[in-house]
Design a protein around this motif. Structure first.
Motif, PDB file in Angstrom:
ATOM      1  N   THR A  76       6.478   8.097 -12.927  1.00 19.23           N
ATOM      2  CA  THR A  76       5.091   8.541 -12.466  1.00 19.23           C
ATOM      3  C   THR A  76       5.176  10.168 -12.307  1.00 19.23           C
ATOM      4  O   THR A  76       6.551  11.519 -12.487  1.00 19.23           O
ATOM      5  CB  THR A  76       6.008   8.161 -10.700  1.00 19.23           C
ATOM      6  N   TRP A 122       0.186  12.949   2.249  1.00 24.06           N
ATOM      7  CA  TRP A 122       0.415  12.184   0.649  1.00 24.06           C
ATOM      8  C   TRP A 122       0.066  11.755  -0.709  1.00 24.06           C
ATOM      9  O   TRP A 122      -1.247  12.307  -0.875  1.00 24.06           O
ATOM     10  CB  TRP A 122       0.098  10.594   1.376  1.00 24.06           C
ATOM     11  N   ASN A 148       3.143   2.828  -4.135  1.00 21.28           N
ATOM     12  CA  ASN A 148       3.111   3.631  -5.263  1.00 21.28           C
ATOM     13  C   ASN A 148       2.193   5.091  -4.901  1.00 21.28           C
ATOM     14  O   ASN A 148       1.603   5.483  -4.666  1.00 21.28           O
ATOM     15  CB  ASN A 148       2.201   3.046  -6.206  1.00 21.28           C
ATOM     16  N   ARG A 149       3.217   5.360  -3.562  1.00 16.98           N
ATOM     17  CA  ARG A 149       2.609   7.108  -3.353  1.00 16.98           C
ATOM     18  C   ARG A 149       3.604   7.640  -2.945  1.00 16.98           C
ATOM     19  O   ARG A 149       5.151   7.434  -2.251  1.00 16.98           O
ATOM     20  CB  ARG A 149       2.343   7.323  -1.672  1.00 16.98           C
ATOM     21  N   ASP A 207      -1.152   9.730  -3.896  1.00 21.87           N
ATOM     22  CA  ASP A 207      -1.238   8.579  -4.672  1.00 21.87           C
ATOM     23  C   ASP A 207      -0.432   8.373  -6.162  1.00 21.87           C
ATOM     24  O   ASP A 207      -1.131   9.328  -6.579  1.00 21.87           O
ATOM     25  CB  ASP A 207      -2.041   7.453  -4.619  1.00 21.87           C
ATOM     26  N   THR A 208       0.510   7.830  -6.670  1.00 26.53           N
ATOM     27  CA  THR A 208       0.835   7.504  -7.940  1.00 26.53           C
ATOM     28  C   THR A 208       1.043   6.137  -8.441  1.00 26.53           C
ATOM     29  O   THR A 208       0.748   5.617  -7.838  1.00 26.53           O
ATOM     30  CB  THR A 208       2.388   8.089  -7.326  1.00 26.53           C
ATOM     31  N   GLU A 209       1.209   6.620  -9.490  1.00 26.22           N
ATOM     32  CA  GLU A 209       0.983   5.229 -10.152  1.00 26.22           C
ATOM     33  C   GLU A 209       1.753   5.081 -12.520  1.00 26.22           C
ATOM     34  O   GLU A 209       1.381   6.128 -12.081  1.00 26.22           O
ATOM     35  CB  GLU A 209      -0.754   5.431 -10.786  1.00 26.22           C
ATOM     36  N   GLY A 240       0.582  -1.537  -0.144  1.00 30.89           N
ATOM     37  CA  GLY A 240      -0.079  -0.297  -0.072  1.00 30.89           C
ATOM     38  C   GLY A 240       0.681   1.080   0.481  1.00 30.89           C
ATOM     39  O   GLY A 240       0.070   2.453  -0.548  1.00 30.89           O
ATOM     40  N   LYS A 241       2.159   0.385   0.715  1.00 28.38           N
ATOM     41  CA  LYS A 241       2.816   2.194   0.660  1.00 28.38           C
ATOM     42  C   LYS A 241       3.485   2.212  -0.611  1.00 28.38           C
ATOM     43  O   LYS A 241       4.119   3.325  -0.727  1.00 28.38           O
ATOM     44  CB  LYS A 241       3.813   2.240   1.894  1.00 28.38           C
TER      45      LYS A 241
END
Length: 235
Positions: free
Chosen positions: A106, A95, A76-77, A97-99, A73-74
């Motif tokens: 990114t 925070w 891609n952020r 969120d990235t993808e 969960g951590k």
């Protein structure tokens, strides 16, 4: 629910005394009933029975531990710290969120609060290799931003971080900058790999400094002179 807890507790003897069944509303009498129901169900379905150990081995490979879920969960952020005059602090962080796209890049677009004088990006929470493709500030138009970091430059490869708190710090924001755009490539590295790369890099840098040093150049000239004199003597 009973079957899931039953299988889980089989692998976690350290939790046996916590009374998880009771906490889930399953009494001791109900446990006995469910165990008997499980026995008859297996007889009907399998024409036999399977031990709890066999059931656990058949399903354990599909179990995801909580630690793994948190780590994923951590992944891609990015944590962003903004300095509005108080320095970097958790209270002024958030925070994002990235993808990564198909190229592994990114893309980050940050709306900065009024009065922001500096920004810190924490691209990961583990050892990693980060390549900063570009960082731009927006004030009317866009302008390139310089930055510092707590890693080690690998020339065109990016920044090598052996810390679990990698940072990219921007302190030259033009007053009034409202947005920050970034393109990064973030690759997680095993700590052993990161430290091995750092050790190799240190050896290369030390060799380069030695090669460029005055004593080394003097020894090279001395060696050439000795070879020249040796050839003259032979002649």
């Amino acid at each position: 629910l009973w079957r899931a807890l039953h299988l889980y507790l089989h692998s976690r003897e350290d939790l046996q005394g916590l009374g998880l069944m009771a906490q889930m509303g399953i009494s001791g009498e109900e446990e006995e009933i469910f165990a008997l129901m499980e026995h008859h169900f297996q007889l009907w379905l399998l024409d036999g029975t399977a031990t709890i150990s066999a059931q656990y081995l058949a399903t354990a490979g599909r179990t995801i531990r909580l630690e793994e879920m948190i780590k994923e969960g951590k992944k891609n952020r990015i944590q962003v710290y903004v300095d509005t005059g108080k320095g970097f602090c958790e209270e002024e962080s958030f925070w994002v969120d990235t993808e990564p796209d198909k190229r592994g890049v990114t893309h980050v677009e940050l709306l900065l609060p009024q009065g922001t004088v500096a920004v810190r990006l924490d691209p990961a929470e583990h050892t990693c290799l980060v390549k900063v493709i570009q960082l731009l500030g927006e004030l009317g138009g866009t302008y390139p931003i310089t930055y510092s970091h707590n890693g080690r430059e690998l020339e065109d490869q990016g920044i090598l971080y052996t810390t679990t708190d990698p940072q990219i710090v921007v302190t030259d924001l033009v007053a009034g900058t409202g947005r920050l755009y970034g393109e990064l490539m973030i690759e997680e590295l095993h700590p052993g790999t990161a430290y091995a790369c750092m050790h190799l890099l240190n050896r290369v840098r030390n060799a380069e400094r030695l090669y460029a040093s005055a004593p080394f150049r003097f020894l090279k000239r001395l060696k050439k002179t000795a070879k020249f004199r040796k050839r003259r003597i032979k002649a």
